[in-house]
Write a protein that holds these residues in place. Sequence first.
Motif, mmCIF file in Angstrom:
data_model
loop_
_atom_site.group_PDB
_atom_site.id
_atom_site.type_symbol
_atom_site.label_atom_id
_atom_site.label_comp_id
_atom_site.label_asym_id
_atom_site.label_seq_id
_atom_site.Cartn_x
_atom_site.Cartn_y
_atom_site.Cartn_z
ATOM 1 N N MET A 1 0.680 -1.276 -0.142
ATOM 2 C CA MET A 1 -0.089 0.118 0.081
ATOM 3 C C MET A 1 1.027 1.102 0.032
ATOM 4 O O MET A 1 1.620 1.258 0.707
ATOM 5 C CB MET A 1 -0.960 -0.080 1.216
ATOM 6 N N THR A 2 0.726 2.230 -0.968
ATOM 7 C CA THR A 2 1.393 3.339 -1.079
ATOM 8 C C THR A 2 0.912 4.450 -0.251
ATOM 9 O O THR A 2 -0.035 4.209 0.531
ATOM 10 C CB THR A 2 1.461 3.895 -2.489
ATOM 11 N N LEU A 3 1.732 5.419 -0.048
ATOM 12 C CA LEU A 3 1.474 6.507 1.174
ATOM 13 C C LEU A 3 0.286 7.386 0.397
ATOM 14 O O LEU A 3 -0.528 7.537 1.198
ATOM 15 C CB LEU A 3 2.638 7.478 1.287
ATOM 16 N N GLU A 4 0.133 7.518 -0.794
ATOM 17 C CA GLU A 4 -0.950 8.286 -1.420
ATOM 18 C C GLU A 4 -2.227 7.420 -1.039
ATOM 19 O O GLU A 4 -3.291 8.079 -0.752
ATOM 20 C CB GLU A 4 -0.864 8.387 -2.748
ATOM 21 N N THR A 5 -2.128 6.043 -0.912
ATOM 22 C CA THR A 5 -3.347 5.483 -0.934
ATOM 23 C C THR A 5 -4.016 5.408 0.719
ATOM 24 O O THR A 5 -4.997 5.623 0.945
ATOM 25 C CB THR A 5 -3.189 3.866 -1.135
ATOM 26 N N VAL A 6 -2.726 5.372 1.637
ATOM 27 C CA VAL A 6 -3.212 5.661 2.863
ATOM 28 C C VAL A 6 -3.681 6.856 3.307
ATOM 29 O O VAL A 6 -4.867 7.222 4.101
ATOM 30 C CB VAL A 6 -1.830 5.427 3.900
#
Length: 419
Positions: A1-6
């Motif tokens: 999971m990427t930072l943008e998704t979080v």
Amino acid sequence: MTLETVRSHLTALPVLAKFAILMAAIVGSHPLAKRIHVPSVVLLLLFGVVLGPYVLDLVGKTRPTADLIADVGKLMLMFSAGLEIDLQQLRRSGRRSIAFGLITTSTPLVLGTAFALFYHYGTITAIVIGSLLASHTLLALPIVTRLGVLSYEPVIITIGATVISDTLSLIVFAVCVSTYTTGFSPGKLATLLVEIAVFIPLILVGVGRGGGYLLRKTSDPDAHFVLMLGIMGLAGVLADLIQLPGIVGAFLAGLAVNTAVKDHPSKERLNFIGSSLFIPIFFIVTGFLIDPKVFVDDIISHFGLVAGIVLSLLIGKWIAAQGTGLAFGYSVAARRTMWAMTLPQVAATLAAAVVAHDTTNHAGQRMLDNTTLNAVLVLMLVTSIMGPVLTELFAPKMRDEARLAAKTPPSAPGAVPVR
């Protein structure tokens, strides 16, 4: 999971879920701070950085509710600082506290201002930077209490000097903020000084007596608590009317009603609500201002600025403690304890720095830019750790020297009074 998704998931959370995360950060900061031996304010700032717009972006860049709570927390921080000052102890320590307060205020103020001028800051901003170094926060008070040296004279006059340093530094800061926003002219400065000369007695005497009378006549603890908040807000509004920061009015209001609320249960309520919600939110929201990448880049690329500000504080407080301690005949350990106790720059420094960062002139230029604010945050981090650690080191030696001096005949060499 990427930072943008979080970030996208956190942004989409309901408001109550975001509130619960903030409360979890506040609750978790205290035990974690004790475990790793750092002040909880440091962890609250770090939580603010992580949850802020530059990392997880929990509340976004537009956050009116959080900013409102933080503004109230900023006022409560300074109001509580005024309430917590022991005015009786200041009276007992008398002239020595006043002398040390003047020296421990003026020395770092002059050194910080001189360094900022050398670093090509404008005159008003340079004085503001100096004023941020002038005050101190008594983070080491629980340590000297636990070690049994709270009644020692060097400790008493250091506590008393807090009243002087906090008050004078905030007055200097207030003059600079007003001058920066309205522009400098001899006439405006003279008018401002007259307004301040009227404002301070108005708060200390007028609000003190009027508010104190109402507080003493109020028997309902709930009404007493609300009345205290009203006095704090009124003082902040009166300060705003003459272009002074609200934190100055809140601090003076705390001093003004100090005696009237000293042992009242509502003071405990104020401290509880402030320290458990409003003040921690202020620290977290302050962390929202920090971009970690820019913060690290600023420290590296402007290391001379950061080091100069920290050294100005360390040297200024050292000169003040050494000079005052030598004049009063205190031992080496006593002088070092005074120095260590006056190092932490947390409450007044951080509140004033945030106000200065938010203050702009007619051209829209901030009084303190992001780089300088980051330097002040480094100062806060360094001194909030150094102060308690060094107090823990020097205070037992002062206690041992005092016990030895008590057993040594007064005529014997090396007998140095410290209490």
